[in-house]
Scaffold this motif. Structure first.
Motif, PDB file in Angstrom:
ATOM      1  N   LEU A   5      15.307 -31.740  32.424  1.00 52.74           N
ATOM      2  CA  LEU A   5      16.714 -31.434  32.205  1.00 52.74           C
ATOM      3  C   LEU A   5      17.319 -32.511  31.327  1.00 52.74           C
ATOM      4  N   LEU A   6      18.095 -32.088  30.338  1.00 55.67           N
ATOM      5  CA  LEU A   6      18.676 -33.021  29.386  1.00 55.67           C
ATOM      6  C   LEU A   6      20.165 -32.757  29.271  1.00 55.67           C
ATOM      7  N   VAL A  14      12.519 -33.429  36.813  1.00 53.47           N
ATOM      8  CA  VAL A  14      12.673 -32.829  38.136  1.00 53.47           C
ATOM      9  C   VAL A  14      11.292 -32.593  38.727  1.00 53.47           C
ATOM     10  N   LEU A  15      11.047 -33.181  39.883  1.00 56.34           N
ATOM     11  CA  LEU A  15       9.739 -33.095  40.530  1.00 56.34           C
ATOM     12  C   LEU A  15       9.758 -32.067  41.652  1.00 56.34           C
ATOM     13  N   GLY A  27      12.665 -39.112  44.923  1.00 56.42           N
ATOM     14  CA  GLY A  27      13.587 -38.357  44.075  1.00 56.42           C
ATOM     15  C   GLY A  27      13.029 -38.145  42.681  1.00 56.42           C
ATOM     16  N   ASN A  28      13.872 -37.562  41.841  1.00 54.39           N
ATOM     17  CA  ASN A  28      13.505 -37.295  40.454  1.00 54.39           C
ATOM     18  C   ASN A  28      13.535 -38.588  39.640  1.00 54.39           C
ATOM     19  N   VAL A  29      12.924 -38.546  38.474  1.00 59.70           N
ATOM     20  CA  VAL A  29      12.945 -39.684  37.562  1.00 59.70           C
ATOM     21  C   VAL A  29      14.077 -39.451  36.562  1.00 59.70           C
ATOM     22  N   VAL A  30      15.040 -40.364  36.533  1.00 61.56           N
ATOM     23  CA  VAL A  30      16.188 -40.245  35.638  1.00 61.56           C
ATOM     24  C   VAL A  30      16.070 -41.309  34.549  1.00 61.56           C
ATOM     25  N   ALA A 121      23.693 -30.710  32.410  1.00 61.78           N
ATOM     26  CA  ALA A 121      22.248 -30.704  32.192  1.00 61.78           C
ATOM     27  C   ALA A 121      21.733 -29.287  31.973  1.00 61.78           C
ATOM     28  N   ALA A 122      20.764 -29.162  31.062  1.00 62.05           N
ATOM     29  CA  ALA A 122      20.125 -27.881  30.790  1.00 62.05           C
ATOM     30  C   ALA A 122      18.648 -28.139  30.524  1.00 62.05           C
ATOM     31  N   ASP A 123      17.836 -27.109  30.739  1.00 60.60           N
ATOM     32  CA  ASP A 123      16.400 -27.203  30.511  1.00 60.60           C
ATOM     33  C   ASP A 123      16.143 -27.415  29.021  1.00 60.60           C
ATOM     34  N   VAL A 124      15.214 -28.308  28.678  1.00 59.76           N
ATOM     35  CA  VAL A 124      14.958 -28.629  27.271  1.00 59.76           C
ATOM     36  C   VAL A 124      14.463 -27.417  26.483  1.00 59.76           C
ATOM     37  N   ALA A 125      13.720 -26.529  27.104  1.00 56.19           N
ATOM     38  CA  ALA A 125      13.235 -25.342  26.404  1.00 56.19           C
ATOM     39  C   ALA A 125      14.406 -24.446  26.024  1.00 56.19           C
TER      40      ALA A 125
END
Length: 154
Positions: A5-6, A14-15, A27-30, A121-125
């Motif tokens: 997510l960007l 997001v894991l 948690g997730n890696v930010v 945030a939105a998915d990079v794809a």
């Protein structure tokens, strides 16, 4: 499969529950966008691993997940088999010097990091598809096989 997510200030890896378990993370890696210095695409992420898993999970040639500690610094790794991957070099990140991820959206990530994105945030794809920088390929339909023709009677 890892979800990226960007938004305008950060990239979030997001894991899933299994990825969190195998990488020993809660948690997730930010990653702040300002700490990203270089993004590289690779076909073999195994060549980029340095150090030892601590804490992490390693099954050679199958998975490498978690924190890899080395003299050069700590890397966060999420590698599956020999699939296309992305290597993100960081400077000034509090935890890691490098992120190594197996993802089929590596090219989309590179393109999305080049454009200004919204605050949310939105998915990079999705970002790359909206900007038109990466063509959206429709999913392949399964090919149907023809039934073999009966052999002629002799």
């Amino acid at each position: 499969m890892v979800t990226l997510l960007l938004d305008s200030t950060q990239l979030e890896v997001v894991l899933s529950l299994s990825e969190r378990t195998l990488s020993f993370r809660k948690g997730n890696v930010v990653i702040e966008r300002s700490t990203i210095t270089k993004v590289q695409l690779t076909d073999d992420a195994w060549t980029w691993l340095r150090g030892i898993p601590s804490p992490g999970t390693l099954v050679r040639g199958v998975i490498a997940m978690g924190t890899w500690r080395s003299a050069g610094g700590d890397d966060f790794t999420l590698v599956r088999r020999r699939r296309p991957s992305v290597v993100i070099d960081l400077e000034g990140h509090p935890e890691y010097q490098r992120i190594i991820l197996t993802t089929r959206h590596g090219l989309a990530l590179v393109q999305a990091l080049r454009v200004e994105v919204a605050e949310e945030a939105a998915d990079v794809a999705d970002i790359a598809a909206e900007t038109g920088t990466i063509p959206v390929v429709p999913e392949k339909k399964p090919r149907s096989r023809k039934a073999p023709a009966p052999a002629p009677a002799v």
